[in-house]
Design a protein around this motif. Structure first.
Motif: not given
Ligand code: GDP
Ligand code: MG
Length: 163
Positions: A79-101
């Motif tokens: 997806a990143v290679d196809m994209a000009d811009i990446c919108l990286f989405m996290v869940d503000a309710r659960t907070g940042i997880t190791p997977t997000d990192e």
């Protein structure tokens, strides 16, 4: 000028909800387009006066023999290679997880332009998570509520200089 925006992030943060909102009714048949895999959905996105291609990374929710981590990396890199811009989405309710990192690391290394969105930001319950998202080192998080259509102005303002 037209551009391609990829929405990436771990399962359940709200990527498809935002995709549907940006693509609207044109969504219906994307899965049936030839050459479009079920893992990456492509649609014609629209936000105010911006017109762009939007990619939704899906498929991580399905159980297969391959590890989630491995599939996640491959899919995100595609997806990143196809994209000009990446919108990286996290869940503000659960907070940042190791997977997000892990996602943040892939994006830092590979993406040209990354916008960080802290979704599910409606209401007080999300305030801590939005602040926490600063720690990803990807700049200012854009508080969004894909479900309620909040924060789209801020998303527009962030996309405009990159479009
Ligand atoms: P994806 O796996 O990242 O594509 O996430 P989905 O778009 O399928 O959404 C996962 C869940 O989060 C669904 O139950 C959505 O209704 C919910 N969701 C999506 N956006 C929001 C939001 O802005 N606020 C809240 N509270 N829930 C949301
Ligand atoms: Mg999805």
């Amino acid at each position: 000028m037209s551009f391609t925006l990829a929405i990436v992030g771990r399962p359940n943060v709200g990527k498809s909800t935002l995709f549907n909102r940006l693509v609207g009714k044109k969504l219906a048949l994307v899965d049936d387009q030839p050459g479009v895999t079920r893992d990456l959905r492509e649609g014609a996105g629209k936000l105010v006066d911006l017109r762009f291609t939007v990619i939704d990374t899906a498929g991580l929710e399905e159980a297969t023999d391959e590890s989630l981590q491995g599939r996640m990396r491959k899919l995100t890199e595609r997806a990143v290679d196809m994209a000009d811009i990446c919108l990286f989405m996290v869940d503000a309710r659960t907070g940042i997880t190791p997977t997000d990192e892990v996602f943040a690391e892939i994006l830092r290394k590979r993406a040209d332009h990354v916008l960080l969105a802290a979704n599910k930001a409606e209401g007080r319950a999300a305030e801590g998570g939005v602040l926490e998202a600063w720690n990803l080192g990807l700049g200012e998080p854009i508080p969004l509520s894909a479900e309620h259509g909040e924060g789209l102005n801020e998303l527009y303002s962030a996309l405009l200089p990159l479009a």
